[in-house]
Motif scaffolding. Structure first.
Motif, mmCIF file in Angstrom:
data_model
loop_
_atom_site.group_PDB
_atom_site.id
_atom_site.type_symbol
_atom_site.label_atom_id
_atom_site.label_comp_id
_atom_site.label_asym_id
_atom_site.label_seq_id
_atom_site.Cartn_x
_atom_site.Cartn_y
_atom_site.Cartn_z
ATOM 1 N N SER A 1 -8.503 12.525 -12.884
ATOM 2 C CA SER A 1 -7.038 12.701 -12.098
ATOM 3 C C SER A 1 -6.287 11.336 -12.794
ATOM 4 C CB SER A 1 -7.313 12.369 -10.702
ATOM 5 O OG SER A 1 -7.699 11.119 -10.364
ATOM 6 N N ASP A 2 -6.687 10.809 -13.787
ATOM 7 C CA ASP A 2 -5.982 9.879 -14.509
ATOM 8 C C ASP A 2 -4.812 10.370 -15.344
ATOM 9 O OD1 ASP A 2 -5.130 7.900 -16.317
ATOM 10 O OD2 ASP A 2 -6.766 6.826 -16.114
ATOM 11 N N ASP B 1 -6.957 9.736 -4.491
ATOM 12 C CA ASP B 1 -7.152 8.784 -3.409
ATOM 13 C C ASP B 1 -6.571 7.498 -3.573
ATOM 14 O OD1 ASP B 1 -9.001 8.168 -5.200
ATOM 15 O OD2 ASP B 1 -9.875 7.017 -3.846
ATOM 16 N N THR B 2 -6.204 6.523 -2.567
ATOM 17 C CA THR B 2 -5.796 5.045 -2.936
ATOM 18 C C THR B 2 -6.810 4.047 -2.357
ATOM 19 O OG1 THR B 2 -4.605 5.393 -0.744
ATOM 20 C CG2 THR B 2 -3.475 5.731 -2.880
ATOM 21 N N GLU C 1 0.844 -0.971 -0.095
ATOM 22 C CA GLU C 1 -0.115 -0.115 0.135
ATOM 23 C C GLU C 1 0.721 1.246 -0.091
ATOM 24 O OE1 GLU C 1 -3.434 2.406 2.508
ATOM 25 O OE2 GLU C 1 -2.758 0.203 3.146
ATOM 26 N N GLU C 2 1.863 1.370 0.760
ATOM 27 C CA GLU C 2 2.900 2.569 0.920
ATOM 28 C C GLU C 2 3.693 2.576 -0.513
ATOM 29 O OE1 GLU C 2 4.046 2.583 5.642
ATOM 30 O OE2 GLU C 2 5.083 1.302 4.104
ATOM 31 N N ARG C 3 4.127 1.596 -1.185
ATOM 32 C CA ARG C 3 4.260 1.620 -2.288
ATOM 33 C C ARG C 3 3.598 2.080 -3.384
ATOM 34 N NH1 ARG C 3 8.815 -3.194 -3.107
ATOM 35 N NH2 ARG C 3 9.167 -3.444 -0.926
ATOM 36 N N HIS C 4 2.220 1.824 -3.257
ATOM 37 C CA HIS C 4 1.171 2.369 -4.283
ATOM 38 C C HIS C 4 0.938 4.051 -3.939
ATOM 39 C CE1 HIS C 4 -1.893 2.113 -7.301
ATOM 40 N NE2 HIS C 4 -2.566 2.530 -6.407
ATOM 41 N N ILE C 5 1.035 4.279 -2.777
ATOM 42 C CA ILE C 5 0.902 5.624 -2.614
ATOM 43 C C ILE C 5 1.951 6.474 -3.113
ATOM 44 C CG2 ILE C 5 0.865 7.263 -0.617
ATOM 45 C CD1 ILE C 5 -0.493 5.290 1.204
ATOM 46 N N LEU C 6 3.238 6.182 -2.816
ATOM 47 C CA LEU C 6 4.284 6.780 -3.661
ATOM 48 C C LEU C 6 4.255 7.042 -5.089
ATOM 49 C CD1 LEU C 6 7.240 5.428 -1.457
ATOM 50 C CD2 LEU C 6 6.278 7.601 -1.220
ATOM 51 N N ARG D 1 1.464 6.931 -6.772
ATOM 52 C CA ARG D 1 0.252 7.704 -7.337
ATOM 53 C C ARG D 1 0.764 9.297 -7.060
ATOM 54 N NH1 ARG D 1 -4.649 6.742 -9.252
ATOM 55 N NH2 ARG D 1 -5.914 7.355 -7.563
ATOM 56 N N VAL D 2 1.522 9.484 -6.007
ATOM 57 C CA VAL D 2 1.696 10.834 -5.572
ATOM 58 C C VAL D 2 2.907 11.457 -6.374
ATOM 59 C CG1 VAL D 2 2.494 12.389 -3.682
ATOM 60 C CG2 VAL D 2 0.866 10.431 -3.102
ATOM 61 N N ILE D 3 3.985 10.842 -6.472
ATOM 62 C CA ILE D 3 5.334 11.333 -7.169
ATOM 63 C C ILE D 3 5.343 11.055 -8.746
ATOM 64 C CG2 ILE D 3 7.799 10.910 -6.991
ATOM 65 C CD1 ILE D 3 7.623 9.901 -4.154
#
Length: 233
Positions: free
Chosen positions: A203-204, A113-114, A50-55, A57-59
């Protein structure tokens, strides 16, 4: 005063991701590929899936950031303009907002969002509140027309399209809702047509890269509601 971003996510997770995010951005400035860089740094910090996916999405790589920001229009720019909505993308993001799920301000200037990426069940049928909030916002902005485009491969998309048409009429908004087997392609084609000069709500990132003008409806709603997104810097 804006609400505390911690209300949407445990502060520990944000703090845990700040240092990896800084390291990833530093490496990307040297031109290294995004996904390999995130994987390398995530393994070093022993981050969860999950944390990898957040990164992810964000970066964003630096070359993507400026181009995407230039396409973003203000929340008051839709008056008398044709508006195309990436249906599930916008509806599910606003639904996450209403459920006080983490909403992240990403490097390219868009809110993402994730939540739905880690759910084994579909919440697409329970988004009437999100739809009403979106339509209330649009009715205040007086667009020329509003078109929702839904991926037909998602279960019961036809029923949802009919429900959206009913809601558009109820809110007094000129518009339509369609399903398509090639929704992303259709959005890129219509939103990238200079003759139509439409505004696309999404947001895609892949769609943003292909269209001319983009509005971030979740960001507009958060600003109106006084809610600050989570930021990894």
């Amino acid at each position: 005063m804006p609400e505390n971003p911690a209300a949407f996510s445990g502060p520990d997770q944000k703090e845990r991701l700040l240092k990896p995010a800084r390291d990833i951005r530093s490496i990307l400035r040297w031109g290294y590929p995004k996904f390999a860089t995130i994987r390398f740094v995530a393994e070093h910090f022993r981050l969860s899936v999950e944390e990898r996916h957040i990164l992810t999405r964000v970066i964003m790589p630096p070359e993507k950031v400026a181009a995407r920001i230039r396409k973003k229009v203000s929340c008051d720019s839709v008056s008398n303009r044709d508006l195309l909505l990436d249906g599930y993308n916008v509806l599910l993001s606003v639904d996450s907002l209403l459920r006080k799920e983490p909403m992240w301000f990403c490097d390219d200037g868009y809110i993402r969002d994730t939540r739905y990426y880690f759910s084994k069940t579909s919440h697409a049928e329970d988004i009437e509140g999100a739809l009403d909030l979106i339509l209330e916002f649009l009715s205040e902005k007086n667009p020329g027309s509003v078109t929702f485009l839904l991926d037909s491969q998602i279960s019961r998309s036809g029923e949802l399209a009919g429900f959206i048409r009913h809601k558009l009429e109820k809110h007094g908004i000129q518009g339509q809702a369609y399903t398509s087997k090639t929704a992303d392609f259709d959005l890129k084609k219509e939103g990238g047509n200079p003759e139509k000069n439409a505004i696309t709500a999404t947001s895609d990132g892949i769609i943003i890269d292909s269209v001319l003008h983009v509005i971030d409806i979740p960001a507009c709603l958060m600003e109106k509601m006084g809610i600050e997104p989570l930021r990894l810097y």
